[in-house]
Motif scaffolding. Structure first.
Motif, short mmCIF file in Angstrom:
data_model
loop_
_atom_site.label_atom_id
_atom_site.label_comp_id
_atom_site.label_asym_id
_atom_site.label_seq_id
_atom_site.Cartn_x
_atom_site.Cartn_y
_atom_site.Cartn_z
N THR A 113 0.83 -1.21 0.00
CA THR A 113 0.00 0.00 0.00
C THR A 113 0.86 1.25 0.00
OG1 THR A 113 -1.77 -1.14 1.20
CG2 THR A 113 -1.78 1.27 1.27
N ALA A 114 1.90 1.28 0.82
CA ALA A 114 2.77 2.44 0.89
C ALA A 114 3.52 2.67 -0.41
CB ALA A 114 3.76 2.28 2.05
N LEU A 115 3.99 1.60 -1.02
CA LEU A 115 4.71 1.72 -2.29
C LEU A 115 3.80 2.25 -3.40
CD1 LEU A 115 6.73 -1.60 -2.10
CD2 LEU A 115 7.72 0.70 -2.12
N ASP A 116 2.56 1.81 -3.38
CA ASP A 116 1.59 2.32 -4.37
C ASP A 116 1.37 3.82 -4.17
OD1 ASP A 116 -0.53 1.79 -6.46
OD2 ASP A 116 -1.80 2.56 -4.85
N CYS A 117 1.31 4.27 -2.92
CA CYS A 117 1.14 5.70 -2.65
C CYS A 117 2.35 6.50 -3.13
CB CYS A 117 0.94 5.93 -1.15
SG CYS A 117 -0.64 5.35 -0.51
N LEU A 118 3.55 5.98 -2.87
CA LEU A 118 4.76 6.67 -3.31
C LEU A 118 4.80 6.76 -4.83
CD1 LEU A 118 7.44 5.13 -0.90
CD2 LEU A 118 6.64 7.51 -0.94
N GLN A 119 4.39 5.68 -5.49
CA GLN A 119 4.38 5.68 -6.96
C GLN A 119 3.45 6.77 -7.49
OE1 GLN A 119 1.61 4.18 -9.06
NE2 GLN A 119 2.70 4.92 -10.86
N LYS A 120 2.28 6.91 -6.87
CA LYS A 120 1.32 7.93 -7.32
C LYS A 120 1.84 9.34 -7.02
CE LYS A 120 -3.03 5.32 -7.14
NZ LYS A 120 -2.51 3.96 -6.87
N MET A 121 2.47 9.53 -5.88
CA MET A 121 3.00 10.85 -5.53
C MET A 121 4.09 11.27 -6.51
SD MET A 121 3.13 10.52 -1.37
CE MET A 121 3.54 12.25 -1.03
N LEU A 122 4.87 10.31 -6.96
CA LEU A 122 5.90 10.59 -7.96
C LEU A 122 5.28 10.84 -9.33
CD1 LEU A 122 8.38 7.84 -6.78
CD2 LEU A 122 8.96 10.28 -6.93
N HIS A 123 4.32 10.02 -9.69
CA HIS A 123 3.68 10.15 -11.01
C HIS A 123 2.99 11.51 -11.16
CE1 HIS A 123 1.43 9.11 -14.62
NE2 HIS A 123 0.33 9.53 -14.02
N TYR A 124 2.30 11.96 -10.10
CA TYR A 124 1.59 13.23 -10.16
C TYR A 124 2.46 14.42 -9.75
CZ TYR A 124 -2.80 10.76 -10.98
OH TYR A 124 -3.79 9.99 -11.53
N GLU A 125 3.77 14.17 -9.58
CA GLU A 125 4.76 15.22 -9.34
C GLU A 125 4.53 15.99 -8.04
OE1 GLU A 125 5.06 17.66 -12.81
OE2 GLU A 125 5.73 16.02 -14.09
N PHE A 126 3.99 15.31 -7.02
CA PHE A 126 3.90 15.95 -5.72
C PHE A 126 5.26 15.94 -5.03
CE2 PHE A 126 -0.60 14.91 -6.35
CZ PHE A 126 -1.16 16.12 -6.03
N ILE A 127 6.13 15.06 -5.47
CA ILE A 127 7.50 15.02 -4.96
C ILE A 127 8.40 15.70 -5.98
CG2 ILE A 127 9.41 13.53 -4.30
CD1 ILE A 127 7.29 11.44 -3.46
N GLN A 128 9.01 16.80 -5.57
CA GLN A 128 9.86 17.58 -6.44
C GLN A 128 11.34 17.37 -6.08
OE1 GLN A 128 8.78 19.83 -8.96
NE2 GLN A 128 6.72 19.01 -8.64
N GLY A 129 12.19 17.43 -7.09
CA GLY A 129 13.61 17.24 -6.85
C GLY A 129 14.23 18.29 -5.95
N SER A 130 13.59 19.45 -5.86
CA SER A 130 14.13 20.54 -5.03
C SER A 130 13.76 20.42 -3.56
CB SER A 130 13.62 21.89 -5.56
OG SER A 130 12.19 21.92 -5.51
N MET A 131 12.86 19.49 -3.22
CA MET A 131 12.42 19.36 -1.83
C MET A 131 13.53 18.84 -0.94
SD MET A 131 8.56 17.82 -2.25
CE MET A 131 7.21 18.90 -2.77
N THR A 132 13.60 19.38 0.27
CA THR A 132 14.62 18.96 1.23
C THR A 132 14.05 17.94 2.21
OG1 THR A 132 14.05 20.84 2.64
CG2 THR A 132 15.88 21.13 1.08
N ASP A 133 14.93 17.12 2.77
CA ASP A 133 14.53 16.07 3.70
C ASP A 133 14.54 16.63 5.12
OD1 ASP A 133 14.09 13.81 5.14
OD2 ASP A 133 15.94 12.78 4.56
#
Length: 226
Positions: A113-133
């Motif tokens: 379930t978590a991996l599916d959520c991460l995949q969708k967040m990446l696909h819809y570009e909610f995770i940006q390369g400029s974001m800091t950890d």
């Protein structure tokens, strides 16, 4: 982003039909992020809370964040709205916490379930390369670095385990890896993602994977990051 769910066309009302729902009750108006995260987070919050109390609390916190920021979540569905947005950076860091804990749980249902959520967040570009950890205290690093680690660590054997994750986990794991590699919003081949550091792990996945389709996909990923 082409998959904009914030402003779909509404059907005209028909005589005798029930009245349209109020905007506050319309799931479309909650924003894309809330639409595909709410049910998985609800599942995580209820899934064996005695065994995973930290995950239960993190999932509830993430649900509260989604509920209290509905108007904002709709606003970031607009093209270009997610670039260099400090509030989104903070929100995504908080939403990643339960997904990370689920991936570390060694529970097949939670991991998939978590991996599916991460995949969708990446696909819809909610995770940006400029974001800091936000979790990185020792050195500044990008959020996508943590996501690469969390995703690839799913495949590592935990202490005492004889087998790698079963098929129900391997497919969403591969889909998440594909989303990481092809993401246009994350620089995974440069300093931002450093996915090349995990290429030996991906090659290991190829060797033990018996599913022909999955094997072909992972071989393509491995060759692109080697």
């Amino acid at each position: 982003m082409t998959d904009n769910l914030a402003s779909p066309a509404r059907r005209p009302s028909v005589a005798g039909s029930s009245p349209s729902r109020k905007p506050s009750a319309d799931p479309v108006l909650r924003g894309t992020l809330a639409i595909f995260l709410t049910k998985p987070l609800q599942m995580m919050a209820k899934h064996n809370p005695k065994k995973f109390p930290q995950l239960t609390e993190a999932a509830k916190n993430a649900l509260a964040l989604l509920e209290s920021n509905q108007e904002y979540l709709v606003s970031i569905d607009k093209p270009g709205a997610r670039i260099a947005d400090p509030k989104l950076n903070e929100s995504i860091n908080k939403l990643i916490v339960p997904l990370q804990l689920a991936c570390q749980s060694r529970d097949n249902a939670l991991m998939s379930t978590a991996l599916d959520c991460l995949q969708k967040m990446l696909h819809y570009e909610f995770i940006q390369g400029s974001m800091t950890d936000a979790q990185s205290k020792d050195r500044p690093r990008k959020l996508v670095e943590r996501i690469v680690e969390v995703t690839c660590d799913v495949f590592k054997k935990a202490k005492g385990e004889r087998d790698y994750p079963d098929d129900s986990v391997q497919l969403p794991l591969i889909m998440a890896l594909v989303a990481l590699v092809v993401s246009e919003s994350c620089d995974l081949h440069g300093e931002a993602g450093r996915i090349h550091e995990h290429s030996p792990l991906l090659r290991t996945l190829v060797m033990v994977e018996h599913n022909l389709v999955a094997n072909t996909v992972v071989k393509g990923i491995s060759s692109s990051v080697s």
